[in-house]
Design an enzyme around this catalytic site. Structure first.
Site, PDB file in Angstrom:
ATOM      1  N   CYS A   1     -41.373  42.014-101.273  1.00 33.41           N
ATOM      2  CA  CYS A   1     -40.006  41.753-100.825  1.00 33.41           C
ATOM      3  C   CYS A   1     -39.221  41.010-101.899  1.00 33.41           C
ATOM      4  CB  CYS A   1     -40.001  40.875 -99.564  1.00 33.41           C
ATOM      5  SG  CYS A   1     -40.989  41.489 -98.188  1.00 33.41           S
TER       6      CYS A   1
ATOM      7  N   ASP B   1      -9.623  34.168-132.351  1.00 31.96           N
ATOM      8  CA  ASP B   1      -8.747  34.902-131.448  1.00 31.96           C
ATOM      9  C   ASP B   1      -7.508  34.072-131.116  1.00 31.96           C
ATOM     10  OD1 ASP B   1      -8.536  37.232-129.358  1.00 31.96           O
ATOM     11  OD2 ASP B   1      -8.126  35.386-128.246  1.00 31.96           O
TER      12      ASP B   1
END
Length: 486
Positions: A34, A436
């Site tokens: 599981c 940037d």
């Protein structure tokens, strides 16, 4: 993490969904494995066994839980945070490379021997490349069984199995049901749109969709990408054909619709959509680290769970990064749209306005530089990149530092372009575009250093998540990349 038994037990007993995909719980008394957040009553501690992958649990003889469907867990974030052999191999297996080229092809891409690859994967994941690829084929088979009306023989081939018998045996072994029984159990049989596969892409919460979808749409190339009816749509160039993906964000998952010309590309298309949206990230770990900086903490608190928008095609993105050098977002889109119209491969989109696949490097190799409405130096840069791309490995299994070194050696490729490609194509979570303009403006508004060298030094405290810090810095500006489209 699966070796930390005490921590795993606590995660299972608290049904902590944050650990889904990090490890898998196997119950020795039932023979079932599981996800940690499985809703059933947790087993006794002495009956718990933990595995690092679904493939390892399957290889140990456990079958998948029908309740929590552990094979649909988000992928482990470890493989997207690292650039070592195991991480690169795992990403390439997820992209379907073993099914296409076998284990020798995987080893060749990685630059290691087959024995080294198998040994290291087995040591860390509890399963070798063939077992990992088999687990993925089983999941692909289940999706096709439940979401299409394909005859089982065609479906076996589309899932990547060599024979119908192997397909039947694998499905029965992994899911404890025959393919026909799986199809009969499907919740909404017959409700699928013909030719379209609908599925849900899980993620670890929280997820901030604003910059993720906002960036993809604001920078989207007309004809290749679009925003339609609340979904981001784009064309996909895939190993056996092409496709169209439609991705719609939701609170619990991303709704995904895939129209493919060859169903053998299903697993690869899913993998690339997950990569594009950074859905295997661990947002809690990222936000915890960035939140320790008092200047970033308010941004993280405001919008937790920011992801890094990536790409489905690294070569396409590299070309678009050069087209975007020192120009506005609108200008970059215009340049890319012209390339697509002139050199892209036309496709048919019955549901929208997508018209082309982005041009291949072969199609751009004969590009007339005089046809490019851009400065001569950038023409030289673009053509140099196109010529170099066949020898560059910018794939999800590429070596980040080697790719950086090879890119920066090309004429006209500087730090901004290299780090942009590293962030969005290579997927380096620590890529940082210090030069940037948007980052510089954000730094100035927050009281951070604005000189690139000083900002790089200051950003060290954000490692290894500086690409995510960039998303928060960009969000301080008023730009369409920060907003979900209307």
């Amino acid at each position: 993490m699966h070796t930390d038994r005490e921590r795993c037990v606590r995660a299972v007993q608290s049904k902590d969904e944050r650990f889904d995909g990090w490890f898998f719980l196997a119950v020795v008394t039932t023979g079932i494995y599981c996800r940690p957040s499985c809703p059933v009553v947790p087993p006794k501690v002495e009956n718990m066994v933990f595995h690092p992958s679904a493939a390892a649990a399957q290889q140990a003889g456990f079958r998948a839980c029908k309740r929590c469907r552990p094979d649909t867990s988000p992928g482990s974030p470890r493989w997207n945070e690292r650039a070592d052999l195991v991480a690169r191999a795992t990403r390439l297996i997820g992209d379907g490379l073993v099914d296409r080229e076998g284990v020798p092809g995987l080893a060749a891409h990685l630059g290691y021997s087959v024995r080294q690859v198998e040994r290291q994967l087995l040591a860390e994941l509890g399963a070798g490349p063939l077992a990992l690829a088999r687990a993925q084929r089983a999941q692909t088979a289940r999706l096709l069984i439940e979401t299409t009306a394909l005859p089982m023989g065609d479906l076996a081939h589309a899932s990547g199995f060599a024979s119908v018998r192997t397909f039947n045996d694998t499905v029965r072994e992994v899911y404890a049901l025959t393919p026909s029984e799986l199809r009969a159990r499907a919740r909404k049989p017959g409700e699928q749109t013909p030719g379209v596969i609908s599925l849900r892409l899980p993620f670890r919460r929280p997820l901030c969709p604003d910059n993720l979808f906002g960036h993809l749409v604001a920078t989207g190339v007309p004809g290749v990408e679009e925003w339609r009816d609340g979904a981001y749509r784009r064309t996909l160039r895939l190993p056996h054909g092409h496709g169209i993906a439609s991705l719609r964000p939701g609170p619990e998952h991303v709704d995904c619709k895939l129209a493919l010309t060859d169903l053998r590309d299903l697993a690869t298309a899913i993998s690339r959509c997950r990569w594009l949206l950074d859905l295997d990230a661990d947002p809690v770990a990222v936000d915890d680290q960035l939140g320790t900086d008092p200047l970033l903490a308010p941004l993280v608190l405001k919008d937790p769970g920011r992801r890094v928008p990536r790409t489905t095609d690294p070569e396409e993105f590299a070309i678009r990064a050069v087209l975007g050098q020192q120009v506005s977002t609108a200008a970059a889109r215009t340049h890319a749209a012209r390339l697509v119209a002139a050199h892209g491969e036309p496709i048919t989109d019955r549901d929208g306005g997508l018209t082309h696949l982005f041009p291949t490097t072969d199609a751009l190799a004969e590009l007339d530089p005089e046809s490019l409405a851009m400065p001569r130096t950038r023409r030289v840069t673009l053509l140099g990149l196109v010529a170099a791309l066949p020898d560059l490995d910018l794939s999800i299994g590429g070596d980040w530092e080697r790719a950086r070194a090879e890119l920066v050696a090309l004429p006209g490729i500087g730090p901004w372009t290299v780090e942009t490609i590293a962030m969005r194509a290579l997927g380096d979570p620590d890529a940082f575009v210090a030069t940037d303009l948007g980052v510089k403006l954000a730094a100035e508004s927050l009281g951070l250093p604005t000189k690139p060298a000083d900002l790089v030094r200051r950003s060290a405290r954000w490692s290894p998540w500086r690409a995510y810090a960039v998303q928060h810095l960009w969000a301080t500006g008023d730009h369409a990349v920060n907003r979900m489209p209307a």
